[in-house]
Design a protein around this motif. Structure first.
Motif, mmCIF file in Angstrom:
data_model
loop_
_atom_site.group_PDB
_atom_site.id
_atom_site.type_symbol
_atom_site.label_atom_id
_atom_site.label_comp_id
_atom_site.label_asym_id
_atom_site.label_seq_id
_atom_site.Cartn_x
_atom_site.Cartn_y
_atom_site.Cartn_z
ATOM 1 N N ALA A 23 21.318 28.410 0.018
ATOM 2 C CA ALA A 23 22.427 29.161 0.618
ATOM 3 C C ALA A 23 22.225 29.177 2.119
ATOM 4 C CB ALA A 23 22.427 30.585 0.073
ATOM 5 N N ALA A 24 23.221 29.582 2.854
ATOM 6 C CA ALA A 24 23.096 29.621 4.305
ATOM 7 C C ALA A 24 22.122 30.713 4.718
ATOM 8 C CB ALA A 24 24.457 29.884 4.928
ATOM 9 N N ALA A 25 21.201 30.376 5.612
ATOM 10 C CA ALA A 25 20.202 31.345 6.075
ATOM 11 C C ALA A 25 20.715 32.077 7.292
ATOM 12 C CB ALA A 25 18.912 30.612 6.419
ATOM 13 N N PHE A 43 20.064 34.695 1.157
ATOM 14 C CA PHE A 43 19.888 33.347 1.685
ATOM 15 C C PHE A 43 18.663 32.710 1.044
ATOM 16 C CE2 PHE A 43 17.958 36.416 4.508
ATOM 17 C CZ PHE A 43 16.695 35.908 4.785
ATOM 18 N N THR A 44 18.538 31.390 1.201
ATOM 19 C CA THR A 44 17.424 30.636 0.644
ATOM 20 C C THR A 44 16.720 29.879 1.751
ATOM 21 O OG1 THR A 44 18.537 30.390 -1.483
ATOM 22 C CG2 THR A 44 16.781 28.814 -0.991
ATOM 23 N N LEU A 45 15.405 29.898 1.719
ATOM 24 C CA LEU A 45 14.582 29.118 2.643
ATOM 25 C C LEU A 45 13.545 28.349 1.831
ATOM 26 C CD1 LEU A 45 13.875 31.750 5.461
ATOM 27 C CD2 LEU A 45 15.593 29.931 5.456
ATOM 28 N N TYR A 152 14.249 41.943 -3.046
ATOM 29 C CA TYR A 152 13.214 41.062 -3.572
ATOM 30 C C TYR A 152 13.446 39.634 -3.096
ATOM 31 C CZ TYR A 152 16.531 39.302 -7.054
ATOM 32 O OH TYR A 152 17.607 38.717 -7.664
ATOM 33 N N ILE A 153 12.379 38.846 -3.229
ATOM 34 C CA ILE A 153 12.415 37.422 -2.913
ATOM 35 C C ILE A 153 11.922 36.699 -4.155
ATOM 36 C CG2 ILE A 153 11.547 35.590 -1.415
ATOM 37 C CD1 ILE A 153 10.838 37.978 0.584
ATOM 38 N N ARG A 154 12.727 35.788 -4.686
ATOM 39 C CA ARG A 154 12.318 34.975 -5.836
ATOM 40 C C ARG A 154 11.664 33.705 -5.287
ATOM 41 N NH1 ARG A 154 13.296 34.086 -11.490
ATOM 42 N NH2 ARG A 154 12.938 36.321 -11.406
ATOM 43 N N SER A 155 10.388 33.487 -5.629
ATOM 44 C CA SER A 155 9.649 32.299 -5.203
ATOM 45 C C SER A 155 9.535 31.344 -6.382
ATOM 46 C CB SER A 155 8.259 32.677 -4.693
ATOM 47 O OG SER A 155 7.540 31.516 -4.322
ATOM 48 N N GLU A 165 14.298 32.600 -2.449
ATOM 49 C CA GLU A 165 15.652 33.161 -2.489
ATOM 50 C C GLU A 165 15.561 34.645 -2.109
ATOM 51 O OE1 GLU A 165 17.314 32.375 -6.332
ATOM 52 O OE2 GLU A 165 16.568 30.312 -6.293
ATOM 53 N N PHE A 166 16.098 34.996 -0.951
ATOM 54 C CA PHE A 166 16.043 36.356 -0.437
ATOM 55 C C PHE A 166 17.259 37.144 -0.930
ATOM 56 C CE2 PHE A 166 13.304 34.019 2.273
ATOM 57 C CZ PHE A 166 12.431 34.901 2.881
#
Length: 170
Positions: A23-25, A43-45, A152-155, A165-166
């Motif tokens: 997704a757009a960060a 967003f995703t990094l 949460y952040i899914r790693s 994924e933030f």
């Protein structure tokens, strides 16, 4: 500490894993910054571990109290331009199978919005598993544009990267 143990301990993600970190960060280096979601950001990094000067990989099992640290570069796409970094520290709090790692890390995002996001997780790890599962990192706060965030952040392992994924709210 085995490299596999270190990698899955990332909050970014590190922290890790790390760690990472589609997704757009919401960072200036992103081609199309995302509009914040209602009262938050999504967003995703991608996190790629920064190489260290460590020697060869250790093969002995970790012991209670063993700790390690690592850092990742963060980007919007695999191999893309860096939009931030993270730093993660993990400590073994339970040995055996599974083992538990207590990991705490900070994600630093450049640009606007920008600032730091902190997180932690108690990660259960099967030291014999070469394909670790996805896990969630609890967001405990932030600074700058991320002041007072929670979520949460899914790693998720993704080759040489961790997909982060933030999901942040205020």
């Amino acid at each position: 500490m085995t490299r596999t143990f270190r990698r899955i301990g990332a909050l970014g993600a590190a922290t890790v894993a790390a760690v990472a970190f589609s997704a757009a960060a919401p960072v200036a280096a992103a081609p199309a910054p995302a509009a914040p979601a209602a009262n938050g950001f999504e967003f995703t990094l991608y996190a790629k571990e920064v190489p260290t000067d460590e020697g060869g990989e250790e093969t002995q099992a970790p012991e209670l109290g063993d700790s390690f640290a690592f850092a990742d570069d963060l980007s919007r796409t695999k191999g893309g331009e860096s939009v931030g970094r993270d730093g993660v520290g993990c400590t073994v709090v339970r040995t055996g199978n599974p083992a538990d790692l207590l990991c705490v890390g900070t994600f630093v995002l450049n640009g606007g919005p920008g600032g730091q996001i902190t997180g932690q997780t108690l990660l259960s790890v099967d030291p014999t598993d070469d394909a670790p599962a996805a896990y969630d990192i609890a967001v405990t706060g932030g600074t700058g544009d991320f002041k007072d965030v929670r979520g949460y952040i899914r790693s998720t392992p993704d080759g040489d990267y961790s997909r982060l994924e933030f999901h942040l709210t205020r």
